[in-house]
Design an enzyme around this catalytic site. Structure first.
Site, mmCIF file in Angstrom:
data_model
loop_
_atom_site.group_PDB
_atom_site.id
_atom_site.type_symbol
_atom_site.label_atom_id
_atom_site.label_comp_id
_atom_site.label_asym_id
_atom_site.label_seq_id
_atom_site.Cartn_x
_atom_site.Cartn_y
_atom_site.Cartn_z
ATOM 1 N N TYR A 40 61.292 15.710 -10.887
ATOM 2 C CA TYR A 40 61.954 14.807 -11.838
ATOM 3 C C TYR A 40 63.026 15.543 -12.634
ATOM 4 O O TYR A 40 63.026 16.769 -12.707
ATOM 5 C CB TYR A 40 60.931 14.191 -12.805
ATOM 6 C CG TYR A 40 60.295 15.192 -13.737
ATOM 7 C CD1 TYR A 40 60.901 15.542 -14.947
ATOM 8 C CD2 TYR A 40 59.098 15.815 -13.413
ATOM 9 C CE1 TYR A 40 60.340 16.468 -15.792
ATOM 10 C CE2 TYR A 40 58.524 16.749 -14.257
ATOM 11 C CZ TYR A 40 59.150 17.078 -15.449
ATOM 12 O OH TYR A 40 58.601 17.999 -16.288
ATOM 13 N N MET B 165 103.847 16.690 -8.856
ATOM 14 C CA MET B 165 105.083 16.120 -8.363
ATOM 15 C C MET B 165 104.777 14.835 -7.605
ATOM 16 O O MET B 165 103.868 14.785 -6.800
ATOM 17 C CB MET B 165 105.763 17.094 -7.404
ATOM 18 C CG MET B 165 106.970 16.454 -6.781
ATOM 19 S SD MET B 165 107.758 17.518 -5.598
ATOM 20 C CE MET B 165 108.222 16.259 -4.406
ATOM 21 N N GLU C 83 62.452 29.252 -18.663
ATOM 22 C CA GLU C 83 63.732 29.319 -19.376
ATOM 23 C C GLU C 83 64.178 30.741 -19.662
ATOM 24 O O GLU C 83 65.230 30.953 -20.242
ATOM 25 C CB GLU C 83 63.683 28.486 -20.660
ATOM 26 C CG GLU C 83 62.482 28.769 -21.547
ATOM 27 C CD GLU C 83 62.405 27.841 -22.767
ATOM 28 O OE1 GLU C 83 63.422 27.231 -23.125
ATOM 29 O OE2 GLU C 83 61.322 27.753 -23.350
ATOM 30 N N HIS D 239 73.600 22.011 -33.530
ATOM 31 C CA HIS D 239 72.528 21.177 -34.062
ATOM 32 C C HIS D 239 72.959 19.714 -34.123
ATOM 33 O O HIS D 239 72.256 18.804 -33.676
ATOM 34 C CB HIS D 239 72.140 21.685 -35.451
ATOM 35 C CG HIS D 239 71.082 20.868 -36.115
ATOM 36 N ND1 HIS D 239 71.379 19.841 -36.987
ATOM 37 C CD2 HIS D 239 69.736 20.892 -36.006
ATOM 38 C CE1 HIS D 239 70.247 19.290 -37.399
ATOM 39 N NE2 HIS D 239 69.230 19.918 -36.824
ATOM 40 N N CYS E 163 64.130 19.909 -18.066
ATOM 41 C CA CYS E 163 64.263 19.179 -19.323
ATOM 42 C C CYS E 163 65.434 19.695 -20.150
ATOM 43 O O CYS E 163 65.607 19.317 -21.285
ATOM 44 C CB CYS E 163 62.961 19.220 -20.120
ATOM 45 S SG CYS E 163 62.512 20.866 -20.677
ATOM 46 N N GLY F 177 100.391 14.130 -12.903
ATOM 47 C CA GLY F 177 100.807 15.448 -13.391
ATOM 48 C C GLY F 177 101.407 16.274 -12.285
ATOM 49 O O GLY F 177 102.158 17.216 -12.530
ATOM 50 N N SER G 164 58.777 23.374 -16.037
ATOM 51 C CA SER G 164 59.909 22.554 -16.453
ATOM 52 C C SER G 164 61.049 23.507 -16.789
ATOM 53 O O SER G 164 60.906 24.383 -17.643
ATOM 54 C CB SER G 164 59.523 21.709 -17.668
ATOM 55 O OG SER G 164 60.626 20.943 -18.081
ATOM 56 N N LYS H 88 96.710 10.412 0.564
ATOM 57 C CA LYS H 88 97.860 9.634 0.998
ATOM 58 C C LYS H 88 98.090 9.830 2.489
ATOM 59 O O LYS H 88 98.290 8.869 3.243
ATOM 60 C CB LYS H 88 99.079 10.097 0.191
ATOM 61 C CG LYS H 88 100.163 9.068 0.084
ATOM 62 C CD LYS H 88 101.246 9.522 -0.918
ATOM 63 C CE LYS H 88 100.767 9.390 -2.367
ATOM 64 N NZ LYS H 88 101.783 9.817 -3.346
ATOM 65 N N THR I 63 66.997 24.571 -18.940
ATOM 66 C CA THR I 63 68.248 25.173 -18.451
ATOM 67 C C THR I 63 69.217 25.507 -19.573
ATOM 68 O O THR I 63 70.181 26.226 -19.342
ATOM 69 C CB THR I 63 68.921 24.261 -17.420
ATOM 70 O OG1 THR I 63 68.916 22.926 -17.923
ATOM 71 C CG2 THR I 63 68.176 24.317 -16.107
ATOM 72 N N ARG J 44 94.846 3.201 -0.235
ATOM 73 C CA ARG J 44 93.810 4.126 -0.695
ATOM 74 C C ARG J 44 92.804 3.320 -1.494
ATOM 75 O O ARG J 44 93.124 2.223 -1.974
ATOM 76 C CB ARG J 44 94.409 5.231 -1.567
ATOM 77 C CG ARG J 44 95.120 4.698 -2.784
ATOM 78 C CD ARG J 44 95.651 5.830 -3.644
ATOM 79 N NE ARG J 44 96.409 5.296 -4.781
ATOM 80 C CZ ARG J 44 97.138 6.026 -5.597
ATOM 81 N NH1 ARG J 44 97.255 7.322 -5.395
ATOM 82 N NH2 ARG J 44 97.768 5.487 -6.618
ATOM 83 N N ARG K 228 106.582 13.481 -0.595
ATOM 84 C CA ARG K 228 105.593 13.178 -1.648
ATOM 85 C C ARG K 228 104.418 14.131 -1.554
ATOM 86 O O ARG K 228 103.998 14.508 -0.467
ATOM 87 C CB ARG K 228 105.053 11.760 -1.465
ATOM 88 C CG ARG K 228 106.104 10.708 -1.392
ATOM 89 C CD ARG K 228 105.489 9.413 -0.877
ATOM 90 N NE ARG K 228 105.692 8.349 -1.819
ATOM 91 C CZ ARG K 228 105.142 7.151 -1.731
ATOM 92 N NH1 ARG K 228 104.304 6.875 -0.762
ATOM 93 N NH2 ARG K 228 105.403 6.226 -2.612
#
Lengths: 896, 896
Positions: free
Chosen positions: A869, A117, A762, A465, A849, A115, A781, A35, A784, A350, A106
């Site tokens: 990739y 003020m 991994e 699962h 992957c 949420g 690969s 703002k 993660t 904005r 404000r």
């Protein structure tokens, strides 16, 4: 005992906490909030903005560093100084009864946040300055209305008094005098209301309403600071992944009044339709009203087009400003304005929030209009918006009965009959739409999940699962819906007083996690022509390739259709779980001799070969990374506790010794295979090393399939990937198995074929010793999911249900690391692995992957550390394409 | 497809593979092996050594790099050249019938290794050279005996023919001619035997016995190379943690003969008694014999002292050499010699193997004699030898009946009645010696483990519950003894045909893993005065402090008595497992409200306080690191599967609905607490964050205890440690809990006390973000058990039983990473954490409290990365002291 504290900057006292509007500009969003930066930019551009100033986000953060919260040194002095400047500009004086300056206060964070003020208007009013207002406007009713509005807002927002107490008095007054709406009240009525409001303040706070305007201002600023950390604001930031340490700015601005008669008014407008993206001013306004009247819904606003007739000159001026601002910001703007006695004031500009569909249309249109570049257009669509458009969704205009909420485990929505077991779902699902409802799912349920429209489970996290399989299938899923109770005997589901019998229709909204009673109208997900343009542009920009995780030919086809450039993960075990194969897999596991195992493996060989052939065909010309068997073997066996119960029942009953004996035998085997922590047990590459023959069968299936494809004139690119490697010796041993079998197959067939050999990274140790692994691996690969589990010491099966979500809520973690890649921990290991891997083998192919491969922030990180990739669920491929392009575009901007 | 291969050195062909004895010296053990370096050094010192040469260990390694094995380029040429030199020195010629040179061929690795090829004597013999020998010695019997010995050894060792085939012929011949011993055989007999031996070779290998001496030599060298990788040698290296890539050297040496009549002989001797360490020549010799006669036990050798009478001149000469060599090497020497016609030849010198007791005594004596420094003395005692002396052990001279073998999970030995459940063991153990025998143990069994003399389990690895608790208690334990079958109904144990009934005496040898029938004579473990000297010297040298892991005051006392300088890990949960506390702990876990939980916690508070007070008292003046609650809560609850069976039984029987209802309720709770992977679930610091009040109670207990100690005039140093931290926010949140409670306690008591706040580093993420953690942590303690689990992705509960031991056997891992710290993976994370931690807080206190803290190689690593202390089981403190000193001494040597 004391925590180590980084020394504070020494010059805190001299820091600039306050910026006049004319001192800022649009580039200062971090410091001034959205703002503040907006009004500063408009001021700079010469637009009519009521004068004011902004207190910085840094001041807010500093406030929280003071014990118990407090203004940093110098802030208040700078506020007073800025106020003086505003007084000079306006010719009014704060607290001066003869010509009083009134201001609005404000909040304004970098990102707009419900949420927090919102606004206190008319600050600076008290009995004395009120008289000045009445005198200068000649309108006592206006004056008393302004006062009672001020006390009401200040009381509610700054003093935190229950707003109902004020509304009650207003209602009483209206009843008393027979007024229908607020505007029917007279100046007298309003003066009385204001007095009674003061009484409420006295009773509720024990103090008089503050009459000193400076005191009012100090309290209001404090309230804005505090509102940054109120629970709703925190929850919003958590949900939207906004960092908690940004802080909010505070804007203090000269009041202008839209309620000064028929030549006054106030309104909000978007420069384009925020729902559809149509290029036309879209908004609402009200004559003779203040902004809060619109927001509060006390009066119904009119379409902004009516203003052309009611205030034609002002409308024309406003249209001009709107066009100018859109061009200036090169984005659809969300504007607020007020007309005070015929004079237009711009209060806010904005970038406007917009629906997913509008985001796509506006981005494409603006490229056509020459307003923005393709690269900018690509950055204008949030990946999450694309997600909304890609999946089937509930018509937002429909009214629905939500009976429970769970985890939004797989996006999309579906309606069907609630069915409580997989067999029945499999049967009924052939002809009817069903929703499979289970306490939790396991591999035995997959045949019921495939034909189901959606899945609902009472237990399990976002990576349970059910969730993983559903995402793979692109079906909506709500997991861990602990609000529902499933009675398997009665075959009912109950939740919050609702009862659903088997066969009743329910709707699952996997995007939100809502369970809905009955059927509801839906909108289909699709790739529209505009969306296709955005994705095509994204493809031009991005450096990262996008591959997909696909276990079946049908998944590979979906992936390819959505733009996947390869398969980054084909999990062979999912093939093992198919109903017709599970018995053979069990035979293999339970084999007592190498001979017996090889017999079972021989039965699996042709089945696996056909599977692989299907995928290689579907991905003709593209790489297909096939991972050798990974999960703990007991996943393929009957569940231990079920067997235990069955055996115990048979034993106590004593009526079927033959069956008992058989069950006991099976129980013994399952017991031997049981593990305390299967995630860290006999799985991954350990399987193929401990059970000779398994890897060989899989390699033979892969290469025979590829050779057959080649013989048919296709161009297969199989890559063989080894899971869960922790030590180079493991990888070498599997390398030897794979190479020997591959040579043998090619010798038998008399054809050579090129394949790649690589490993998942991994385990933390895999990442830490990537230089050694790269001696054998032609590609890495990142898995993660597992890497996150081990790096944090979080089991996803347990953590999400038991503490992880609470952790995120309580800010113990910034985000759920299974959704958003943890750059600081897991990411460090990934960087290390990339660096070490390339050191040994400069052309090593590295991708990801894990499920993070389809999450935008994680995709950005993969771009940043130079992966080749990302691989994600077929249904998320477009999202990843967009996210990859955004990462590349952001990088290009940084480099400029 | 091809693995990446590091380019070989370009100059392989020009490499020196062969060293004449006079070209080497003692410093070249890596290259020449122990034996080769020894003869080289003696040659250099002018001692009478039969001329010869050594083929290097590098040549052996190169042999294995050739496809299928083969001599590296240049090796054979260098052998021939060296042989020529030997011919010149001796005046004999290899293969020359008139004056033949005969040689011995022996393997010689850096470390002496049983299981490898030992020796081929008399190589170079064939029918022609034999005649030369007979002519030159005038002794046909000697000649034929030499030939048949040569064929026999060569046949067995080089040609790998079953030795029984040769022995059978020899026995037949003796029977045939009525000879009692070999020496009764005549030259004719022996010629016949040799001929028949040649027949055996022809039949077994399909080829004639090789007559070309060069061919014999080539084959013998190859056999030595091959023997490096025979299964026995591999097993030995695995057991003794000798790297597999050292390779062996080959020594080729001119033969001298001890069997040329009464003025000839052969023998072995130690310069001190290898069993006791007494300073006196100790050894055996035989007149008119070859070395193999002694080794083979065909003739019984005589004490070397007899030589003083039989060959006084030679004895005197030998005594002189022995003394000279001991002084030269500054260590007790193991010597081999041969006397040929009155001339003494030295064949070998090496540092002699010695018993644990001898190692200590010799080291101390040699310091007294001024031969070595204290630092050297400290390095002369293997930590594992200290371990043998510290624990109760079976008298090595006793004969025992081993009925089964399991994992040597906790050292020491004990005899007692076999008891099959903990309750009975607890009861009977008060008055009698018992051995607790269980399929596996869990916390419910601890009360039976405490009074037991030893523990034996059929399942579980070296870090199973039984093993960990036993080590903590300093009791012998054999875990995972899969050879035994326990019948809980019959209350018997059977193994390999033996049956043990409950109450029968058995002996467990936790040092070796042997289960022994009945009672056996024992030697007590103790710290002797000599050992004390070694430990005192170690304390002078080491930089690392040694702390102990102790959960009870009694453990702390043991630790202190053994030299611990602090408690590095006091596990509060072990206190929770005590029988009288478990019900309260369960009450706390099952509490339905915060109130109820706090009530249970209030009951635990005084108990914990007393525990802590006891430990703080025992460690007065020393730091005591107390870890807040760590294990998953279900460990404190009844076992899920047992409950499941009980509930099912009650349900099917239907005769006790009240009990059923209660059990079902409990089952539900236990089910809710169950986790798929508890090791990665709700445990560690997560507990105190999710269950408010637990940390506060523990902090209150710790600080009240410390304050009471202080009031009593003691000097307590409590340190509060947070387990399983993965994110700085977790640590900060616990920091806030701890600090608030600590302040409150001190305020209530009106006394201040200093305490430290710190964290374990046991998740990879903790290590990777140690700089952030150090903002709150004043100390780090590496929990290398968990860190190893997560870094490798190995669950210790599963891995050791299911694949880890096989991995080590198959060289997939160099060692068991739960025993020997994995420097390349886990160690990298530790280095990172040390570096990052010190970056934030330069004086941060860093130690290790995982089980590696008592393992010598791991202790060395902790020294190398600059830790302040290692913490280990109280019983291992002396071992760690010694290992720490050895690490420091080795470092000082490197630095010199």
């Amino acid at each position: 005992m004391a925590p180590f504290v980084v020394p504070e900057e020494a010059d805190l006292v001299t820091k600039k906490w306050v910026y006049l509007f004319r001192e800022g500009d649009r580039t200062m969003r971090d410091l001034l909030g959205g703002k503040g930066a907006g009004v500063a930019e408009m001021t700079k551009a010469g637009l009519p903005v009521p004068p004011g100033f902004t207190i910085t986000t840094e001041a807010c953060n500093e406030y929280y560093k003071q014990p118990g919260g407090g203004f940093p040194d110098g802030l208040w002095d700078q506020v007073l100084e800025a106020l003086k400047d505003v007084e000079q500009q306006t010719g009014k004086k704060f607290g001066d009864p003869s010509n009083p300056l009134l201001v609005s206060v404000r909040s304004g964070a970098k990102f707009s946040m419900p949420g927090m003020m919102d606004t206190v208007l008319n600050l600076g009013l008290n009995d004395e300055t009120l008289q000045g207002i009445i005198t200068s406007t000649g309108n006592p009713r206006f004056g008393y209305d302004a006062l009672r509005r001020f006390i009401q807002m200040f009381g509610k927002i700054v003093l935190e008094i229950d707003p109902a107490k004020f509304e009650h008095i207003l209602d009483q007054k209206k009843q008393q005098v027979g007024a229908k709406v607020d505007t029917d009240l007279t100046a007298e009525d309003l003066r009385d209301v204001a007095e009674r409001f003061k009484g409420v303040v006295k009773v509720e706070t024990g103090k008089d309403f503050p009459t000193d305007p400076y005191e009012q201002l100090r309290l209001a600023i404090t309230a804005v600071f505090r509102s940054w950390n109120n629970p709703r604001a925190i929850a919003y930031r958590n949900f939207n992944k906004i960092p908690h340490d940004l802080g909010t700015a505070v804007n203090v601005q000269t009041m202008v009044f839209g309620n000064m008669g028929a030549d006054s008014g106030t309104g909000v407008a978007f420069t384009r339709d925020p729902k559809t993206g149509e290029r036309a001013l879209f908004g609402e306004y009200l004559l003779n009203a203040q902004g809060e009247d619109v927001v509060a819904g006390i009066r119904t606003p009119q379409p902004i087009s009516l203003m052309a007739q009611e205030l034609p000159e002002v409308y024309k001026q406003f249209l001009g400003y709107a066009e100018m601002l859109e061009k200036h910001y090169r984005d659809m703007q969300d504007l607020e304005f007020t007309v005070e006695r015929g004079k237009l004031y711009m209060l806010q500009t904005r970038s406007g929030k917009r629906s997913a569909a509008a985001a796509v249309k506006i981005a494409v249109d603006m490229v056509d209009e020459g307003l923005i570049t393709k690269s900018e257009a690509v950055q204008r669509v949030e990946p999450v918006q694309l997600e909304q458009l890609l999946f089937r969704r509930i018509d937002p205009s429909a009214s629905v009965t939500v009976i429970a909420r769970g985890l939004n485990a797989s996006p999309g929505a579906a309606t069907g009959k609630a069915i409580f077991d997989a067999d029945k779902a499999a049967e009924l699902g052939k002809t009817e739409a069903v929703i499979l409802v289970r306490p939790e799912t396991n591999p035995d349920d997959v045949h019921g999940m495939i034909p189901a429209q959606g899945i609902l489970t009472a237990r399990g996290g976002a990576t349970s699962h059910a969730a993983v399989v559903a995402r793979g299938l692109g079906k909506p899923c709500i997991a861990g819906c602990e609000e529902i109770t499933i009675d398997m005997e009665a075959r009912t589901l109950s939740a919050n007083g609702y009862l659903v019998k088997e066969g009743d229709l329910i709707t699952v909204n996997g995007t939100t996690g809502e369970v809905i009673l009955g059927a509801v109208p839906m909108l289909e997900g699709e790739i529209t022509p505009d969306m296709q343009k955005i994705l095509d542009w994204a493809d031009e920009i991005r450096r990262l390739q996008v591959w997909a995780n696909a276990d079946y030919p049908r998944d590979a086809q979906v992936a390819r259709a959505r733009g996947a450039q390869g398969i980054g993960l084909c999990r062979t075990e999912h093939m093992f779980f198919e109903e017709d194969r599970l018995p053979i897999v069990r035979e293999m596991i339970l084999a007592k001799s190498l001979e017996a195992r090889k017999e079972a493996l021989a039965k699996l060989l042709p089945i696996q070969k056909e599977d692989f052939k299907g995928i290689l065909k579907a991905m003709d010309g593209y790489p297909v990374v096939i991972r050798l068997l990974d999960p703990p073997l007991h996943e393929f066996l009957p569940r231990y506790d079920e067997l235990l119960v069955e055996t115990t029942e048979l034993r106590v009953r004593g009526d079927n010794p033959a069956e008992l004996e058989e069950k006991e035998k099976l129980l013994k085997v399952v017991e031997q295979m049981r593990e305390a922590n299967p995630m860290l047990g006999l799985r991954g590459c350990r399987l193929g090393l401990m059970f000779d023959g398994v890897n060989q069968m899989q390699v033979r299936a892969i290469l025979s399939a590829a050779l057959e494809c080649k013989a048919e004139g296709l161009d297969p690119h199989p890559e063989i990937m080894i899971p869960l490697v922790g030590h180079v010796n493991e990888l070498k041993a599997v390398y030897d198995q794979v190479t020997a079998e591959a040579k043998q197959v090619m010798k038998e067939e008399g054809i050579e074929i090129h394949y790649k050999f690589g490993t998942m990274i991994e385990t933390p140790r895999g990442a830490l010793t990537a230089d050694e692994l790269a001696k054998y691996a032609e590609f890495f690969s990142f898995g993660t999911n597992d890497l996150t589990q081990m790096t944090f010491g979080f089991s996803r099966d347990d953590a999400e249900g038991k503490f992880l979500l609470q952790y995120v809520e309580r800010k113990l973690l910034p985000t759920n690391p299974f959704q958003v890649l943890d750059r600081n921990g897991v990411g460090k290991l990934m960087r290390t692995a990339v660096e070490l891997g390339k050191r040994t083998r400069s052309d090593i192919e590295i991708g990801i992957c894990g499920e993070h491969g389809g999450e935008p922030s994680s995709v950005e990180f993969c771009h940043l550390i130079g992966l080749k990739y990302v691989s994600c669920s077929p249904y998320r491929v477009p999202i990843a394409r967009l996210a990859a392009a955004q990462a590349a575009a952001a990088g290009a901007e940084r480099d400029r």
